[in-house]
Design a protein around this motif. Structure first.
Motif, PDB file in Angstrom:
ATOM      1  N   MET A 102       0.916  -1.217   0.059  1.00 20.15           N
ATOM      2  CA  MET A 102      -0.114   0.096  -0.033  1.00 20.15           C
ATOM      3  C   MET A 102       0.973   1.119   0.031  1.00 20.15           C
ATOM      4  SD  MET A 102      -3.153  -0.837  -0.542  1.00 20.15           S
ATOM      5  CE  MET A 102      -3.874   0.531   0.043  1.00 20.15           C
ATOM      6  N   ARG A 103       2.007   1.345   0.811  1.00 24.96           N
ATOM      7  CA  ARG A 103       2.878   2.248   0.778  1.00 24.96           C
ATOM      8  C   ARG A 103       3.445   2.725  -0.562  1.00 24.96           C
ATOM      9  NH1 ARG A 103       5.238   0.921   5.850  1.00 24.96           N
ATOM     10  NH2 ARG A 103       6.907  -0.117   4.603  1.00 24.96           N
ATOM     11  N   ALA A 104       3.738   1.417  -1.408  1.00 23.49           N
ATOM     12  CA  ALA A 104       4.475   1.606  -2.616  1.00 23.49           C
ATOM     13  C   ALA A 104       3.172   2.186  -3.653  1.00 23.49           C
ATOM     14  CB  ALA A 104       4.872   0.327  -3.227  1.00 23.49           C
ATOM     15  N   ARG A 105       2.002   1.502  -3.697  1.00 22.73           N
ATOM     16  CA  ARG A 105       0.982   1.967  -4.474  1.00 22.73           C
ATOM     17  C   ARG A 105       0.559   3.426  -4.095  1.00 22.73           C
ATOM     18  NH1 ARG A 105       1.731  -1.053  -8.600  1.00 22.73           N
ATOM     19  NH2 ARG A 105       2.717  -2.779  -7.514  1.00 22.73           N
ATOM     20  N   THR A 106       0.467   3.645  -2.907  1.00 21.60           N
ATOM     21  CA  THR A 106       0.216   4.971  -2.678  1.00 21.60           C
ATOM     22  C   THR A 106       1.208   6.061  -3.152  1.00 21.60           C
ATOM     23  OG1 THR A 106      -0.829   4.287  -0.609  1.00 21.60           O
ATOM     24  CG2 THR A 106      -0.669   6.766  -0.695  1.00 21.60           C
ATOM     25  N   ARG A 107       2.419   5.838  -3.202  1.00 24.01           N
ATOM     26  CA  ARG A 107       3.468   6.623  -3.578  1.00 24.01           C
ATOM     27  C   ARG A 107       3.469   6.903  -5.269  1.00 24.01           C
ATOM     28  NH1 ARG A 107       7.720   3.795  -2.206  1.00 24.01           N
ATOM     29  NH2 ARG A 107       8.250   3.125  -4.350  1.00 24.01           N
ATOM     30  N   LEU A 108       3.049   5.751  -5.767  1.00 25.64           N
ATOM     31  CA  LEU A 108       3.052   5.961  -7.348  1.00 25.64           C
ATOM     32  C   LEU A 108       1.639   6.643  -7.512  1.00 25.64           C
ATOM     33  CD1 LEU A 108       3.645   2.071  -8.066  1.00 25.64           C
ATOM     34  CD2 LEU A 108       4.958   4.259  -8.993  1.00 25.64           C
ATOM     35  N   LEU A 109       0.756   6.531  -6.793  1.00 22.08           N
ATOM     36  CA  LEU A 109      -0.393   7.400  -6.900  1.00 22.08           C
ATOM     37  C   LEU A 109      -0.209   8.814  -6.674  1.00 22.08           C
ATOM     38  CD1 LEU A 109      -3.579   7.806  -7.167  1.00 22.08           C
ATOM     39  CD2 LEU A 109      -3.803   7.273  -4.835  1.00 22.08           C
ATOM     40  N   CYS A 110       0.440   9.151  -5.894  1.00 22.94           N
ATOM     41  CA  CYS A 110       0.922  10.453  -5.551  1.00 22.94           C
ATOM     42  C   CYS A 110       1.871  11.014  -6.475  1.00 22.94           C
ATOM     43  CB  CYS A 110       1.436  10.582  -4.231  1.00 22.94           C
ATOM     44  SG  CYS A 110       0.487  10.329  -2.492  1.00 22.94           S
ATOM     45  N   GLU A 111       2.765  10.281  -7.039  1.00 21.26           N
ATOM     46  CA  GLU A 111       3.688  10.720  -8.161  1.00 21.26           C
ATOM     47  C   GLU A 111       2.712  10.942  -9.333  1.00 21.26           C
ATOM     48  OE1 GLU A 111       7.532   8.277  -6.573  1.00 21.26           O
ATOM     49  OE2 GLU A 111       6.451   7.830  -8.399  1.00 21.26           O
ATOM     50  N   SER A 112       1.459  10.302  -9.473  1.00 23.11           N
ATOM     51  CA  SER A 112       0.833  10.864 -10.841  1.00 23.11           C
ATOM     52  C   SER A 112      -0.168  11.905 -10.619  1.00 23.11           C
ATOM     53  CB  SER A 112       0.277   9.342 -11.199  1.00 23.11           C
ATOM     54  OG  SER A 112      -0.834   9.075 -10.207  1.00 23.11           O
ATOM     55  N   GLY A 113      -0.033  12.667  -9.497  1.00 25.00           N
ATOM     56  CA  GLY A 113      -0.813  13.683  -9.513  1.00 25.00           C
ATOM     57  C   GLY A 113      -1.449  13.859  -8.009  1.00 25.00           C
ATOM     58  N   THR A 114      -2.536  14.552  -7.737  1.00 26.40           N
ATOM     59  CA  THR A 114      -2.871  14.706  -6.306  1.00 26.40           C
ATOM     60  C   THR A 114      -4.383  14.764  -6.273  1.00 26.40           C
ATOM     61  OG1 THR A 114      -2.469  17.047  -6.351  1.00 26.40           O
ATOM     62  CG2 THR A 114      -0.841  15.466  -5.071  1.00 26.40           C
ATOM     63  N   ALA A 115      -5.130  15.800  -6.767  1.00 26.68           N
ATOM     64  CA  ALA A 115      -6.198  16.065  -6.386  1.00 26.68           C
ATOM     65  C   ALA A 115      -7.404  14.993  -6.870  1.00 26.68           C
ATOM     66  CB  ALA A 115      -7.104  17.328  -6.801  1.00 26.68           C
ATOM     67  N   TRP A 116      -7.117  14.816  -8.362  1.00 23.33           N
ATOM     68  CA  TRP A 116      -8.167  13.681  -8.960  1.00 23.33           C
ATOM     69  C   TRP A 116      -8.301  12.341  -8.479  1.00 23.33           C
ATOM     70  CZ3 TRP A 116      -8.072   9.136 -11.591  1.00 23.33           C
ATOM     71  CH2 TRP A 116      -9.097   8.878 -12.245  1.00 23.33           C
ATOM     72  N   GLU A 117      -7.114  11.858  -8.014  1.00 24.68           N
ATOM     73  CA  GLU A 117      -7.091  10.513  -7.662  1.00 24.68           C
ATOM     74  C   GLU A 117      -7.715  10.339  -6.377  1.00 24.68           C
ATOM     75  OE1 GLU A 117      -4.635  11.895  -8.536  1.00 24.68           O
ATOM     76  OE2 GLU A 117      -3.531  11.956  -6.872  1.00 24.68           O
ATOM     77  N   VAL A 118      -7.649  11.296  -5.582  1.00 23.89           N
ATOM     78  CA  VAL A 118      -8.079  11.134  -4.063  1.00 23.89           C
ATOM     79  C   VAL A 118      -9.458  11.230  -4.096  1.00 23.89           C
ATOM     80  CG1 VAL A 118      -7.881  12.330  -1.779  1.00 23.89           C
ATOM     81  CG2 VAL A 118      -5.868  12.305  -3.026  1.00 23.89           C
ATOM     82  N   ARG A 119      -9.984  12.038  -4.991  1.00 23.69           N
ATOM     83  CA  ARG A 119     -11.674  12.259  -4.891  1.00 23.69           C
ATOM     84  C   ARG A 119     -11.978  10.717  -5.446  1.00 23.69           C
ATOM     85  NH1 ARG A 119     -11.584  16.407  -8.655  1.00 23.69           N
ATOM     86  NH2 ARG A 119     -12.538  15.147 -10.545  1.00 23.69           N
ATOM     87  N   GLN A 120     -11.312  10.205  -6.778  1.00 21.17           N
ATOM     88  CA  GLN A 120     -11.729   9.011  -7.249  1.00 21.17           C
ATOM     89  C   GLN A 120     -11.612   7.769  -6.153  1.00 21.17           C
ATOM     90  OE1 GLN A 120     -13.413   8.669 -10.235  1.00 21.17           O
ATOM     91  NE2 GLN A 120     -13.092  10.628 -10.295  1.00 21.17           N
ATOM     92  N   ASP A 121     -10.501   7.724  -5.532  1.00 22.29           N
ATOM     93  CA  ASP A 121     -10.255   6.743  -4.646  1.00 22.29           C
ATOM     94  C   ASP A 121     -11.450   6.892  -3.527  1.00 22.29           C
ATOM     95  OD1 ASP A 121      -8.750   4.640  -3.566  1.00 22.29           O
ATOM     96  OD2 ASP A 121      -7.547   6.241  -2.076  1.00 22.29           O
ATOM     97  N   HIS A 122     -11.796   7.906  -2.937  1.00 23.84           N
ATOM     98  CA  HIS A 122     -12.573   8.081  -1.934  1.00 23.84           C
ATOM     99  C   HIS A 122     -14.259   7.404  -2.506  1.00 23.84           C
ATOM    100  CE1 HIS A 122     -14.629   9.660   1.416  1.00 23.84           C
ATOM    101  NE2 HIS A 122     -15.584  10.366   0.649  1.00 23.84           N
ATOM    102  N   ARG A 123     -14.332   7.531  -3.815  1.00 27.06           N
ATOM    103  CA  ARG A 123     -15.594   6.966  -4.369  1.00 27.06           C
ATOM    104  C   ARG A 123     -15.331   5.510  -4.252  1.00 27.06           C
ATOM    105  NH1 ARG A 123     -17.835   9.471  -9.551  1.00 27.06           N
ATOM    106  NH2 ARG A 123     -19.625   8.941  -9.046  1.00 27.06           N
ATOM    107  N   ALA A 124     -14.313   5.011  -4.436  1.00 23.72           N
ATOM    108  CA  ALA A 124     -14.131   3.556  -4.535  1.00 23.72           C
ATOM    109  C   ALA A 124     -14.230   2.709  -3.336  1.00 23.72           C
ATOM    110  CB  ALA A 124     -12.560   3.165  -5.023  1.00 23.72           C
TER     111      ALA A 124
END
Ligand SMILES: Cc1cc2nc3c(=O)[nH]c(=O)nc-3n(C[C@H](O)[C@H](O)[C@H](O)COP(=O)(O)OP(=O)(O)OC[C@H]3O[C@@H](n4cnc5c(N)ncnc54)[C@H](O)[C@@H]3O)c2cc1C
Length: 493
Positions: free
Chosen positions: A460-482
């Motif tokens: 999860m640490r590794a995947r979250t880091r990759l997510l953060c590296e690919s941007g911030t606002a959009w994916e947190v929104r999507q992730d929340h919906r998931a």
């Protein structure tokens, strides 16, 4: 091709798309010389839960969408049972087919769990029921919704190769009978299931993969008179772990029960010769199921799969993306693949709407953060050696703790991560108590569970880091919906 609606027969007019790779043309692009003619904005291979749902969301936003499937439609999806969790029903409601599903399929509100004879009933609120519609019906509803939204559906059309331009995927070739056709598009989507042709053609790399340790066999029986009328059957679905088999009973449409079993793979070898006899014998050894099938034969064939592989695949690249099982296939005992496919289709539609490959890459990373915990849970729960002593200790404690049963319901509703279900201190306390009573195996098993927990935390640490590296606002929104937020994992790590 099938159907009669005008939208379905309408041939789309070619639409321009920018050479820079934006999926949708901006006004400025249309004015300039930097435009190319493409047949469609998006071509989707695979027209079931993932593909048809995505097509519907995109077409509603005005995209030109072509939806292809090698199967004749509508048709039964032979290798899937039908459990849809509440979050999946939310997506079906957004597509506009939720009520149709509810009108033909009984609601599942009470799930009976059985671990080596210990029983618990998990109860869901009325508006958070689960449903098990037959795939022929569900997929047909989704395809009709996509067509009504303006997508074009071509069944019996098998995708065989991709069209590329300067390394970017910009279309595909498909056969209908012996006639090959080429369709160009701004974006090609593989929604073509776990043996995805698109994934193979783009060479999407696999990670976190493993071979399923269990087979699955099931069949349909007409609901017997005792179902629901006998006090022994005052539940809507059943998950049992007896000896080393997993058993399920789901109520589905046509007033039938889907009854199935997942034996360890080594034992399944002996099932191949006579799956009907083997399924019947396994079910008859479970007193609860025996009462449902006594004196009755299954309706139709016994279905089964012996060789499954669970995995993640890279889900986005230049001009392409993979959605649903094409990009991630998880332990089937979780009964979550369709819900996952529906949620992914909805969030991918949002990413495609952003109109660039970066948004797709962020969507892929957000998918991983949302899906990795269940993948790990599936690996533990569907393991070859279940049910373990530790599982039965936890199950037994849960049966006496309504607060924990409520948390379990929250996990199934995807309101809570499965790894936040039980307080660590409680699990350690129960383990020590069970060990001191002579159930020594729990000590070894808790060490293994801890090892898995650490592996998950690292992942999860590794995947979250990759997510953060690919941007911030959009994916947190999507992730929340998931369903659960990556941030809670960050702080847990
Ligand atoms: C034994 C078993 C039991 C399961 N039980 C459940 C359950 O109870 N609940 C649950 O949620 N999930 C369950 N699943 C998982 C579920 O079936 C999948 O997660 C779900 O079907 C994924 O949907 P999809 O649209 O991604 O792919 P699919 O439903 O597999 O659809 C893919 C489509 O792509 C088409 N296609 C494939 N190749 C091509 C090609 N080259 N060209 C054109 N079309 C192509 C296929 O014909 C198919 O129609 C189960 C799976 C298995 C194996």
């Amino acid at each position: 091709m099938r159907g009669t609606s005008t939208a379905y027969r309408r041939e789309p007019s070619p639409r321009p798309i920018t050479q820079s790779g934006s999926h949708y043309p901006r006004k400025a692009d249309l004015r300039g010389a930097n435009v190319k003619q493409r047949d469609y904005d998006v071509v989707i291979a695979g027209a079931r839960c993932a593909g048809a749902t995505l097509a519907c969301f995109l077409a509603r936003e005005g995209a030109r969408v072509l939806l292809l499937d090698k199967d004749a439609m509508p048709s039964e999806h032979v290798l899937s049972t039908h459990w849809i969790a509440p979050r999946g029903m939310d997506v079906l409601d957004e597509v506009g087919v939720g009520e149709a599903v509810r009108s033909v399929t009984p609601a599942t509100r009470i799930i009976r769990g059985n671990m080596e004879g210990k029983l618990i009933d998990l109860e869901f609120a009325d508006d958070l029921s689960m449903y098990c519609p037959r795939r022929k019906r569900l997929d047909d509803l989704l395809q009709n919704a996509a067509v009504a939204a303006g997508a074009r559906l071509r069944d019996r059309t098998r995708v065989t190769s991709l069209v590329r331009e300067n390394g970017r995927v910009c279309g595909l070739r498909a056969f209908r009978g012996d006639r090959e056709q080429t369709f160009t598009a701004g974006l090609v989507i593989g929604a073509d299931g776990r043996h995805s042709t698109v994934a193979r053609l783009v060479e999407a790399e696999e990670y976190l993969g493993y071979d399923a340790p269990r087979a699955s066999y099931w069949a349909y029986w007409d609901s017997p008179g005792c179902w629901k009328s006998d006090p022994a059957y005052r539940f809507d679905a059943y998950f049992g772990f007896v000896a080393d088999d997993m058993r399920i009973v789901f109520q589905t449409d046509h007033d039938q029960l889907l009854i199935g079993c997942s034996p360890p793979i080594e034992r399944a070898e002996s099932w191949r010769a006579d799956p009907r006899g083997a399924l019947r014998a396994a079910m008859a050894s479970d007193p609860l199921i025996a009462g449902l099938i006594r004196g009755a034969e299954p309706v139709g064939k016994v279905r089964g799969t012996v060789k499954e592989r669970y995995f993640f695949r890279r889900a986005a690249g230049s001009g392409w993306a993979l959605v649903g099982d094409a990009g991630h296939h998880k332990e089937v005992a979780l009964g979550d693949g369709m819900t996952e496919a529906l949620l992914q289709a909805r969030s991918l539609a949002g990413a495609i709407g952003e109109g660039n490959d970066q948004a797709l890459a962020r969507w892929w990373r957000a998918r991983d953060v949302a899906a990795v915990p269940l993948h790990f849970l599936g690996r533990m729960a569907g393991g070859r050696d279940g049910p373990t002593e530790l599982m039965s200790v936890v199950f037994s404690r849960m049966s006496r703790r309504p607060d924990l049963m409520e948390r379990m319901v929250a996990v199934m509703e995807r309101r809570l991560s499965p790894f936040e279900l039980l307080p660590l201190s409680s699990v350690l306390g129960w383990t020590v108590a069970a060990g001191l009573r002579g159930r020594w195996a729990v000590f070894k098993e808790i060490i293994e569970a801890g090892r898995q927990g650490l592996a998950l935390s690292r992942e999860m640490r590794a995947r979250t880091r990759l997510l953060c590296e690919s941007g911030t606002a959009w994916e947190v929104r999507q992730d929340h919906r998931a369903g659960w937020r990556s941030r809670s994992w960050k702080s847990a790590a």
